[in-house]
Design an enzyme around this catalytic site. Structure first.
Site, PDB file in Angstrom:
ATOM      1  CB  ALA A  63      -0.877  -0.017   1.241  1.00 22.05           C
ATOM      2  N   GLY A 107       0.439  -5.204   0.701  1.00 26.48           N
ATOM      3  CA  GLY A 107      -0.701  -5.223  -0.222  1.00 26.48           C
ATOM      4  C   GLY A 107      -0.348  -5.886  -1.546  1.00 26.48           C
ATOM      5  CD  GLU A 110      -2.838  -7.727   2.374  1.00 24.85           C
ATOM      6  OE1 GLU A 110      -2.483  -6.570   2.091  1.00 24.85           O
ATOM      7  OE2 GLU A 110      -3.537  -7.990   3.366  1.00 24.85           O
ATOM      8  CD  GLU A 130       1.182  -6.047   5.412  1.00 27.73           C
ATOM      9  OE1 GLU A 130       2.005  -6.950   5.718  1.00 27.73           O
ATOM     10  OE2 GLU A 130       0.440  -6.114   4.422  1.00 27.73           O
TER      11      GLU A 130
HETATM   12  N1  3HC Z   1       4.637   3.298  -0.290  1.00 24.83           N
HETATM   13  C1  3HC Z   1       5.145   4.435  -0.813  1.00 24.83           C
HETATM   14  N2  3HC Z   1       6.411   4.567  -1.220  1.00 24.83           N
HETATM   15  C2  3HC Z   1       7.202   3.507  -1.101  1.00 24.83           C
HETATM   16  C3  3HC Z   1       6.754   2.287  -0.571  1.00 24.83           C
HETATM   17  C4  3HC Z   1       5.405   2.201  -0.163  1.00 24.83           C
HETATM   18  N3  3HC Z   1       4.900   1.067   0.352  1.00 24.83           N
HETATM   19  N4  3HC Z   1       7.778   1.419  -0.569  1.00 24.83           N
HETATM   20  C5  3HC Z   1       8.831   2.064  -1.080  1.00 24.83           C
HETATM   21  N5  3HC Z   1       8.480   3.331  -1.402  1.00 24.83           N
HETATM   22  C6  3HC Z   1       9.319   4.360  -2.018  1.00 24.83           C
HETATM   23  C7  3HC Z   1      10.340   4.908  -1.055  1.00 24.83           C
HETATM   24  O1  3HC Z   1       9.783   5.939  -0.255  1.00 24.83           O
HETATM   25  C8  3HC Z   1      11.414   5.405  -1.983  1.00 24.83           C
HETATM   26  O2  3HC Z   1      10.984   6.646  -2.490  1.00 24.83           O
HETATM   27  P1  3HC Z   1      12.027   7.780  -2.915  1.00 24.83           P
HETATM   28  O3  3HC Z   1      12.791   7.212  -4.053  1.00 24.83           O
HETATM   29  O4  3HC Z   1      11.165   8.923  -3.256  1.00 24.83           O
HETATM   30  O5  3HC Z   1      12.879   8.014  -1.729  1.00 24.83           O
HETATM   31  C9  3HC Z   1      11.360   4.392  -3.131  1.00 24.83           C
HETATM   32  O6  3HC Z   1      10.095   3.751  -3.031  1.00 24.83           O
HETATM   33  C10 3HC Z   1      12.425   3.334  -3.074  1.00 24.83           C
HETATM   34  O7  3HC Z   1      12.398   2.748  -1.765  1.00 24.83           O
HETATM   35  P2  3HC Z   1      13.755   2.325  -1.022  1.00 24.83           P
HETATM   36  O8  3HC Z   1      14.682   3.466  -0.996  1.00 24.83           O
HETATM   37  O9  3HC Z   1      13.332   1.717   0.260  1.00 24.83           O
HETATM   38  O10 3HC Z   1      14.313   1.251  -2.035  1.00 24.83           O
HETATM   39  P3  3HC Z   1      14.943  -0.176  -1.746  1.00 24.83           P
HETATM   40  O11 3HC Z   1      15.248  -0.766  -3.059  1.00 24.83           O
HETATM   41  O12 3HC Z   1      16.036  -0.061  -0.732  1.00 24.83           O
HETATM   42  O13 3HC Z   1      13.789  -1.038  -1.049  1.00 24.83           O
HETATM   43  C11 3HC Z   1      11.572  -1.968  -0.773  1.00 24.83           C
HETATM   44  C12 3HC Z   1      12.595  -1.312  -1.747  1.00 24.83           C
HETATM   45  C13 3HC Z   1      12.148  -3.297  -0.290  1.00 24.83           C
HETATM   46  C14 3HC Z   1      10.298  -2.180  -1.512  1.00 24.83           C
HETATM   47  C15 3HC Z   1      11.386  -1.057   0.458  1.00 24.83           C
HETATM   48  O14 3HC Z   1      11.112   0.248   0.000  1.00 24.83           O
HETATM   49  C16 3HC Z   1      10.272  -1.469   1.352  1.00 24.83           C
HETATM   50  O15 3HC Z   1      10.488  -2.303   2.210  1.00 24.83           O
HETATM   51  N6  3HC Z   1       9.081  -0.856   1.181  1.00 24.83           N
HETATM   52  C17 3HC Z   1       7.976  -1.043   2.085  1.00 24.83           C
HETATM   53  C18 3HC Z   1       7.373  -2.404   1.958  1.00 24.83           C
HETATM   54  C19 3HC Z   1       6.209  -2.511   2.912  1.00 24.83           C
HETATM   55  O16 3HC Z   1       6.340  -2.344   4.101  1.00 24.83           O
HETATM   56  N7  3HC Z   1       5.025  -2.801   2.366  1.00 24.83           N
HETATM   57  C20 3HC Z   1       3.843  -2.894   3.157  1.00 24.83           C
HETATM   58  C21 3HC Z   1       3.122  -1.591   3.130  1.00 24.83           C
HETATM   59  S1  3HC Z   1       1.702  -1.581   4.169  1.00 24.83           S
HETATM   60  C22 3HC Z   1       0.536  -2.456   3.308  1.00 24.83           C
HETATM   61  O17 3HC Z   1       0.787  -2.886   2.214  1.00 24.83           O
HETATM   62  C23 3HC Z   1      -0.775  -2.599   3.989  1.00 24.83           C
HETATM   63  C24 3HC Z   1      -1.671  -3.536   3.288  1.00 24.83           C
HETATM   64  O18 3HC Z   1      -1.742  -4.747   4.003  1.00 24.83           O
HETATM   65  C25 3HC Z   1      -3.094  -3.015   3.188  1.00 24.83           C
END
Ligand code: 3HC
Ligand code: NAI
Length: 709
Positions: A63, A107, A110, A130
């Site tokens: 998400a 997400g 999912e 999450e």
């Molecule tokens: N939402 C918005 N932006 C995101 C994002 C997300 N979930 N994940 C990554 N980004 C953005 C970062 O802010 C960054 O932006 P920038 O270039 O403007 O600074 C860009 O993507 C690249 O991210 P990283 O610098 O972290 O790049 P890496 O290659 O080191 O890592 C990644 C990539 C492994 C995907 C890491 O970003 C990550 O772990 N992201 C979060 C994953 C996560 O926690 N997902 C769950 C979200 S909650 C959810 O999905 C709820 C659902 O159940 C309803």
């Protein structure tokens, strides 16, 4: 149709490509676009199957966290509905295949689990992270993962948040087939062929697959026990287990509601807001006003380290771990041998604990070359100086380095407190001089303060910020002042901890109050660990800067005078046994009472709440000054320093975020009370006063007001 999701055709297969760089996060617009594309493809009689794929480097990373942050900080509380979208995908009448490369996280996972089949490239990673953001999967992750992977694995993945490899996903039954190739580079064609084979077979809705769903009370109980003992803020992990238990015991229509309710409760919790702030703040660090991303970095291929003591040895390991050859120098063979022995011991421990293989360690050790002469530094691209803390030593070393190192080489100091401009003045290349402040143990701690001096060039800053990433560190750019950001604030935290004991608090009570607040260790235990003598020496060096008549703590100076330097002498605030276990020392309590009486400090009962306020608010007040002076670029940068270098609890978001959570008016009022009671050390910072009086928070403070460092 939005260009966030493209629909193309591979003959009879509709291909839906999610294209929302950089990681295809599921914003409202993306969800809407997927929904429209799915409707169109499902209703298109000429399409026999659907492939869902991500453009660029990932399937979907989850998400959109920026959106979550907006929702939880606004009054509307409108939560994005991903649940209905995944159910709509699952209800498609034709086979839907998710083709996964890069990441399918949160997400994204999912979404993939709602498809009827999943194929993945071998390098793909999957997971429900999450919980690390203080939430639980909110689009059926706790409902579909146990159906695909089994209850125990789902509990582990959702409550701990670690990703799994594609190979493990295949073995668990989450993925149906591995296929070489990323995205458009091969995976798509193979996924299309796979989808075509599925045409005509009955569609398998994951939510109707119950064969692995047997409830297992023992698994749930053991997981809850383990979470409660290991996690300081266990709300989300426990909620994830509750939601999986609901999946295993209730009909889907009911258990999905349980997940939704728990997800919403978690999303609006203080823990989740803090953790999402921390995630996004870490990504902001690389954005530096005035230094665009295309500023060329200086190639770093060879490294020099001066000083093979506690820090130098650890720093050499950091570079070697990143594959960079390091020359490490000390004054004599005995000092070098001690440094190398420390390095070998640390590596041996890592092998014992399974962190590194022996082969990896052997390769790293070959990269570290000991030296007694500066001549060995002639061709290095960067030198990190880690000799004794003292301006005279540092300037001597920098003058020599300036003469020996090739033009263009970066000269960095690991000083904790000293003025980098003055150190740079010993060279003729001030533009190449800066601070790289590693934390102890350097090979473990994530934080790296990159300290910009007056003349440091943009290229040198850009190089060190990029280097921090390569070294696996969280690099934070800060300005040049005594103690920079971290130690400058921490000095006040430690000062208050001493004052509290001098005013009558128990050593253990102070440590317990801050530990219960969430700090990794109490302040007095930290002092014992770091060595009381370090601060003692520092206070002696800077004594001339103390204002006469202003209260100064004396407790640690007295302990040092008695030779009690902390863990290294088996005695400090506590006594230590042979296993370095802290034992409360009644003698310390008796001395404190005696010294306080001699100093005429009235003794009183102090509540745990006041202990926390005194220690944490003193840091917040200083943080406000640091922001106002432009020493830190953003409020979030200070938080990153505290989460990665000082054991501040991540579920509280860092000291500055925490201040906003408490409310700046409340923090300011309490600081005013302390000011009245304790005098000028508690003078409220002008920025804090201004924001509190305007009813604002630090989040409203824009970095444009900061003096450019
Ligand atoms: N939402 C918005 N932006 C995101 C994002 C997300 N979930 N994940 C990554 N980004 C953005 C970062 O802010 C960054 O932006 P920038 O270039 O403007 O600074 C860009 O993507 C690249 O991210 P990283 O610098 O972290 O790049 P890496 O290659 O080191 O890592 C990644 C990539 C492994 C995907 C890491 O970003 C990550 O772990 N992201 C979060 C994953 C996560 O926690 N997902 C769950 C979200 S909650 C959810 O999905 C709820 C659902 O159940 C309803
Ligand atoms: P240390 O006392 O453990 O090691 C210093 C080493 O430098 C000794 O081995 C000494 O022989 C060597 N040395 C002295 N002069 C030298 C010279 N001219 N050439 C080569 N080697 C020389 O000190 P420590 O703790 O490693 O600290 C080093 C620096 O790192 C200091 O500036 C300190 O403030 C800073 N620092 C220390 C931290 C800590 O927790 N110890 C944390 C962060 C920074």
């Amino acid at each position: 149709m939005s260009n966030l999701v493209r629909i193309t055709r591979e003959q009879d297969v509709a291909v839906l490509t999610i294209d929302n760089p950089p990681v295809n996060a599921l914003s409202t617009d993306v969800r809407q676009a997927i929904r429209e594309a799915i409707e169109q493809a499902d209703n298109d009689n000429s399409a026999a199957a659907i492939v869902l794929i991500g453009a660029g480097r990932a399937f979907v990373a989850g998400a959109d966290l920026h959106e979550f942050q907006k929702i939880t900080s606004s009054a509307s509380q409108r939560i994005p509905e991903l649940m209905r979208l995944v159910e709509r995908i699952e209800d498609c009448r034709k086979p839907v295949v998710a083709a996964i490369h890069g990441y399918a996280f949160g997400g994204g996972m999912e979404l993939a689990m709602s498809a009827h089949y999943r194929v993945a490239s071998p390098s793909a990673q999957m997971g429900q992270p999450e919980v690390k953001l203080g939430i639980i999967p909110g689009a059926g992750g706790t409902q579909r993962l146990p159906r695909l992977a089994g209850v125990a694995k789902a509990v582990e993945m959702c409550s701990l948040g670690a990703p799994i490899s594609a190979a493990e996903a295949l073995q668990l039954g989450i993925v149906d087939k591995l296929m070489e190739g990323d995205g458009d580079g091969g995976l798509l064609a193979k996924a299309v062929a796979f989808a075509r084979e599925a045409v005509g077979k009955p569609v398998r809705k994951t939510r109707e697959r119950n064969e692995k769903l047997a409830p297992n009370a023992a698994v749930f109980a053991a997981a809850r026990d383990s979470i409660r003992t290991k996690q300081r803020a266990p709300r989300a992990a426990l909620a994830a287990i509750d939601a999986i238990e609901a999946a295993a015991t209730l009909p889907y229509a009911e258990s999905r509601q349980v997940e939704q309710k728990l997800f919403n409760e978690c999303l609006f919790s203080d823990e989740s807001k803090a953790l999402i702030h921390a995630f996004l703040a870490e990504r902001e660090l690389a954005k530096i006003p005035g230094i665009p991303k295309d500023v060329p970095a200086i190639p770093i291929n060879r490294v020099g380290v001066v000083g093979a003591g506690t820090m130098g040895a650890g720093i050499a390991m950091v570079f070697a771990n990143a594959g960079l050859p390091v020359v490490i120098k000390d004054v004599d063979q005995a000092a070098l041998d001690r440094g190398l022995a420390t390095i070998q011991k640390n590596y041996a421990n890592s092998v014992k604990r399974g962190r590194f293989t022996q082969q990896f360690v052997d390769e790293r050790l070959r990269l570290i070359r000991p030296a007694l002469s500066y001549d060995e530094f002639a061709d290095v691209d960067i030198v990190i100086e880690a000799v004794f803390e003292g301006m005279t030593f540092k300037k001597e070393v920098f003058a020599v380095l300036d003469g020996v190192c090739k033009p263009g080489a970066i000269l960095a100091t690991n000083t904790s407190y000293l003025d980098i401009d003055e150190i740079a003045s010993a060279t003729k290349r001030a533009q190449a001089v800066l601070g790289t402040h590693f934390f102890s143990p350097a090979n473990v701690m994530k934080l790296l303060e990159v300290v910009r001096a007056k003349a440091t060039s943009k290229e040198v800053i850009a190089t060190c910020m990029q280097l921090s990433k390569k070294l696996g560190k969280v690099g934070v750019l800060v300005g040049n002042c005594r103690g920079f950001v971290g130690n400058r604030m921490f000095a006040l935290y430690r000062r208050e901890a001493q004052f509290l004991v001098e005013e009558g608090a128990d050593v253990q009570a102070v440590d317990k109050a801050l530990y219960d607040f969430g700090m990794a260790l109490g302040p007095l235990s930290v002092a014992d660990l770091a060595g009381l003598d370090i601060g003692w020496r520092m206070r002696k060096e800077f004594r001339h800067l103390q204002k006469p008549g202003v209260r100064q703590p004396f407790a640690e100076d007295r302990l040092c005078e008695m030779g009690r330097y902390g863990q290294k002498t088996n005695a400090g605030w506590y006594k230590y046994d042979e296993n370095r276990r802290a034992i409360p020392d009644p003698e310390v309590t008796a001395w404190m009472r005696q010294w306080a009486a001699e100093a005429g400090i009235p003794q009183r009962q102090i509540s745990a709440e006041e202990m926390v306020e005194r220690c944490i608010y003193s840091m917040i007040n200083e943080g406000a000054r640091i922001l106002d002076e432009g020493i830190a670029l953003r409020a979030g940068d200070i938080d990153m320093i505290y989460l990665n270098g000082y054991g501040f609890p991540s579920h509280r978001g860092g000291p500055i975020w925490y201040a906003d959570t408490v409310g700046l008016k409340k923090v300011y009022d309490r600081i005013c009370e302390f000011y009245e009671r304790h005098g000028e050390l508690w003078e409220p910072a002008p920025l804090l006063e201004e924001l509190a009086k305007d009813g604002k928070g630090f989040a409203d403070f824009s970095c444009e007001r900061a003096v450019p460092v």
